[in-house]
Design a protein around this motif. Structure first.
Motif, PDB file in Angstrom:
ATOM      1  N   GLU A   1     -39.289 -13.364  12.838  1.00  0.00           N
ATOM      2  CA  GLU A   1     -38.382 -14.141  13.702  1.00  0.00           C
ATOM      3  C   GLU A   1     -39.243 -14.911  14.696  1.00  0.00           C
ATOM      4  O   GLU A   1     -40.416 -14.592  14.882  1.00  0.00           O
ATOM      5  CB  GLU A   1     -37.439 -13.194  14.475  1.00  0.00           C
ATOM      6  CG  GLU A   1     -36.545 -12.373  13.563  1.00  0.00           C
ATOM      7  CD  GLU A   1     -35.863 -11.197  14.282  1.00  0.00           C
ATOM      8  OE1 GLU A   1     -35.946 -11.120  15.523  1.00  0.00           O
ATOM      9  OE2 GLU A   1     -35.273 -10.355  13.594  1.00  0.00           O
TER      10      GLU A   1
ATOM     11  N   CYS B   1     -37.940 -10.969  23.981  1.00  0.00           N
ATOM     12  CA  CYS B   1     -37.707  -9.962  22.935  1.00  0.00           C
ATOM     13  C   CYS B   1     -38.917  -9.866  22.006  1.00  0.00           C
ATOM     14  O   CYS B   1     -38.865  -9.219  20.965  1.00  0.00           O
ATOM     15  CB  CYS B   1     -36.423 -10.281  22.156  1.00  0.00           C
ATOM     16  SG  CYS B   1     -35.670  -8.814  21.405  1.00  0.00           S
TER      17      CYS B   1
ATOM     18  N   HIS C   1     -40.295 -12.057  20.023  1.00  0.00           N
ATOM     19  CA  HIS C   1     -40.217 -12.658  18.687  1.00  0.00           C
ATOM     20  C   HIS C   1     -41.416 -13.549  18.375  1.00  0.00           C
ATOM     21  O   HIS C   1     -41.667 -13.856  17.201  1.00  0.00           O
ATOM     22  CB  HIS C   1     -38.909 -13.430  18.520  1.00  0.00           C
ATOM     23  CG  HIS C   1     -37.693 -12.552  18.552  1.00  0.00           C
ATOM     24  ND1 HIS C   1     -36.425 -13.016  18.365  1.00  0.00           N
ATOM     25  CD2 HIS C   1     -37.566 -11.214  18.744  1.00  0.00           C
ATOM     26  CE1 HIS C   1     -35.558 -12.014  18.450  1.00  0.00           C
ATOM     27  NE2 HIS C   1     -36.239 -10.905  18.696  1.00  0.00           N
TER      28      HIS C   1
ATOM     29  N   GLU D   1     -32.246 -15.336  15.703  1.00  0.00           N
ATOM     30  CA  GLU D   1     -31.795 -13.935  15.734  1.00  0.00           C
ATOM     31  C   GLU D   1     -30.991 -13.663  17.003  1.00  0.00           C
ATOM     32  O   GLU D   1     -29.960 -13.003  16.971  1.00  0.00           O
ATOM     33  CB  GLU D   1     -32.992 -12.979  15.653  1.00  0.00           C
ATOM     34  CG  GLU D   1     -32.614 -11.538  15.275  1.00  0.00           C
ATOM     35  CD  GLU D   1     -32.076 -10.714  16.431  1.00  0.00           C
ATOM     36  OE1 GLU D   1     -31.267  -9.801  16.185  1.00  0.00           O
ATOM     37  OE2 GLU D   1     -32.453 -10.975  17.587  1.00  0.00           O
ATOM     38  N   GLU D   2     -31.491 -14.184  18.124  1.00  0.00           N
ATOM     39  CA  GLU D   2     -30.816 -13.929  19.404  1.00  0.00           C
ATOM     40  C   GLU D   2     -29.450 -14.605  19.454  1.00  0.00           C
ATOM     41  O   GLU D   2     -28.497 -14.067  19.992  1.00  0.00           O
ATOM     42  CB  GLU D   2     -31.676 -14.430  20.571  1.00  0.00           C
ATOM     43  CG  GLU D   2     -33.053 -13.787  20.665  1.00  0.00           C
ATOM     44  CD  GLU D   2     -32.982 -12.334  21.087  1.00  0.00           C
ATOM     45  OE1 GLU D   2     -31.872 -11.838  21.327  1.00  0.00           O
ATOM     46  OE2 GLU D   2     -34.045 -11.708  21.170  1.00  0.00           O
TER      47      GLU D   2
ATOM     48  N   HIS E   1     -40.171  -4.656  14.772  1.00  0.00           N
ATOM     49  CA  HIS E   1     -39.787  -5.283  16.036  1.00  0.00           C
ATOM     50  C   HIS E   1     -40.698  -4.759  17.150  1.00  0.00           C
ATOM     51  O   HIS E   1     -40.969  -3.561  17.193  1.00  0.00           O
ATOM     52  CB  HIS E   1     -38.323  -4.982  16.376  1.00  0.00           C
ATOM     53  CG  HIS E   1     -37.757  -5.995  17.319  1.00  0.00           C
ATOM     54  ND1 HIS E   1     -38.151  -6.079  18.640  1.00  0.00           N
ATOM     55  CD2 HIS E   1     -36.864  -6.994  17.132  1.00  0.00           C
ATOM     56  CE1 HIS E   1     -37.521  -7.085  19.226  1.00  0.00           C
ATOM     57  NE2 HIS E   1     -36.738  -7.661  18.336  1.00  0.00           N
TER      58      HIS E   1
HETATM   59 ZN   LIG Z   1     -35.371  -9.065  19.160  1.00  0.00          ZN
END
Ligand SMILES: [Zn+2]
Length: 467
Positions: free
Chosen positions: A71, A99, A101, A136-137, A161
């Motif tokens: 991602e 996050c 990514h 993704e978010e 992740h």
């Molecule tokens: Zn994430």
């Protein structure tokens, strides 16, 4: 074996960190990764499933087909100076990688490159696929890719992740439907002619009241959240002719989520009836729950145990400690995965160390962790396993300025490269031992029990963009 790629991989991740982009608009990050993978000999297809920035990079041929998911989207409102342990926005930026990514996408590339090299070295055949998954978010890129068949011929999907722990993820995640409820009323002077008005804002508020009464009669693991995306203007002396509220509706499975969605829609219809407003329901996103695959998780767990976790220097521990101190330890202790084998030992590590320096054992489970991911849609199409790699200090979790700040650190880089190793060695084991893939496939079929994947995204809905 990753050493020869380390400088390029770090440059790719740092580039993504410095160019945070929202879902389906990750043009610069996607371009940098596509160009790099082409230069590395991968055949790349762009704009998969009409996502514009989504890509699929392939090397090799024949079975098995090992999918690796990455991602690269960022989050608004999380601009933060690198390495700064107090909240301090980076001037000129409106987003940040809260996050991780920017690491996630490049860690997936690391896994793909290493798996390709391991197969080549051993003279093994198979297909390595790296999927650059956008949005993704916000956007659910993988859900569109799964709906449109991009994972149909995969034998397994592996991903990771960035996190606070080194572990293999277990259990499930929630299905989620996101939608807008738009109410159209009639404007009028709120003092002199209120009887002529029909308030769209009243409809939103009555809907909220109805949904809040619904909560008592949902399952404990269901969640309904809402935000007023358009309250109808700032003038109380105008009866609001339009108002819009955005809902997220979550449950443990797709059918349950769809059933809950219907109940919320009925409440919205009731609110429209009560106020005389007209209702429009606009579907936004749909994410499926995760189908666990204990067999595949066991392969990844075996690899992770064998290679252990990265080693950290005193300097890195001191760096992590400065961030850990920005967040109460109780916060981390109250937000641990539900599938830990020994929560007490993990709590002890959190109290003792500034970062996770042990492999955290998890147990096979069907328990549903609260929250949703579009990895869930992939898991409905092919056996899927996810690792978590500690890239940050203990303390603040995902979507925090602390994660943005630590995103270029050597700790983050170690986590990203280690993720590549876990993924590549898991992939290698699957290629070398087809019986493991067969076992994962049998479990996958058993869990679906003859049911087929049905995306929560209605046909005809295309990926759309967010500002
Ligand atoms: Zn994430």
């Amino acid at each position: 074996m990753l050493e020869k790629y380390t400088a390029s991989l770090k440059a790719l991740a740092d580039f993504a960190w410095a160019h945070p982009e929202p879902g389906f608009r990750e043009a610069a990050c996607s371009r940098s990764q596509v160009d790099f993978l082409r230069a590395q000999g991968f055949e790349v297809t762009e704009n998969v499933a009409d996502t514009v920035t989504g890509y699929m990079a392939q090397w090799g041929s024949g079975r098995p087909v090992i999918a690796i998911l990455g991602e690269f989207d960022a989050l608004y409102g999380l601009q933060q100076k690198a390495d700064c342990p107090e909240e301090s926005p980076e001037p000129g930026m409106t987003m940040g990688h809260g996050c991780g990514h920017h690491l996630l996408g490049v860690g997936a590339i690391a896994g793909g490159l290493l798996l390709r090299d391991l197969l080549t070295e051993r003279g093994l055949s198979g297909t390595v696929r790296i999927y650059g998954c956008p949005g993704e978010e916000s956007g659910s890129g993988k859900a569109y890719m799964a709906r449109d068949g991009w994972f149909d011929d995969c034998d397994a999907a592996l991903t990771w992740h960035p996190a606070n722990f080194h572990m293999v993820c277990r259990g499930s995640s929630q299905s989620c439907i996101q939608c807008y409820f738009r109410f159209y009323g009639v404007a009028s002077h709120a003092a002199s002619a209120p009887h002529l008005g029909r308030s769209a804002l009243d409809a939103c508020e009555l809907m909220s009241v109805g949904v809040n009464y619904l909560r008592e009669h949902m399952e404990d693991s269901d969640r309904v959240h809402y935000a007023y995306s358009n309250p109808g203007g700032g003038s109380p002396n105008v009866v609001q002719a339009f108002a819009e509220v955005r809902y997220l509706i979550r449950s443990t499975t797709n059918p349950k989520c769809e059933a809950l969605y219907e109940r919320v829609k009925d409440i919205a219809r009731g609110a429209a009836l009560m106020t005389g407003a007209r209702l429009e329901i606009v579907f936004d996103e749909g994410l499926s729950n995760t189908v666990p695959n204990n067999a595949l998780e066991a392969v990844m767990d075996g690899v992770f145990r064998e290679i252990g976790v990265p080693e950290y220097t005193d300097e890195e521990r001191a760096y992590a400690r400065r961030f850990k101190e920005t967040f109460p330890t109780e916060g981390q202790l109250s937000d641990m995965p539900l599938t830990l084998r020994d929560p007490g030992a993990v709590a002890e590590n959190i109290r003792r160390s500034p970062l996770c320096d042990v492999y955290v054992e998890t147990v096979p489970s069907d328990i549903c962790e609260m929250g949703s991911t579009d990895v869930g849609d992939v898991s409905w199409v092919t056996p899927t396993a996810t690792a978590n790699l500690s890239c940050y200090s203990y303390g603040a979790g995902a979507h925090s300025w602390q994660w943005v700040a630590q995103g270029k650190s050597s700790v983050a880089l170690k986590g990203m490269l280690h993720a590549g190793k876990v993924i590549a060695l898991t992939g290698l084991r699957l290629v070398q031992h087809p019986e493991l893939l067969n076992e994962a496939r049998r479990e996958f079929e058993r869990r679906l029990a003859g049911g087929r994947y049905k995306s929560l995204i209605p046909e005809g809905v295309k990926p759309h963009f967010y500002d």
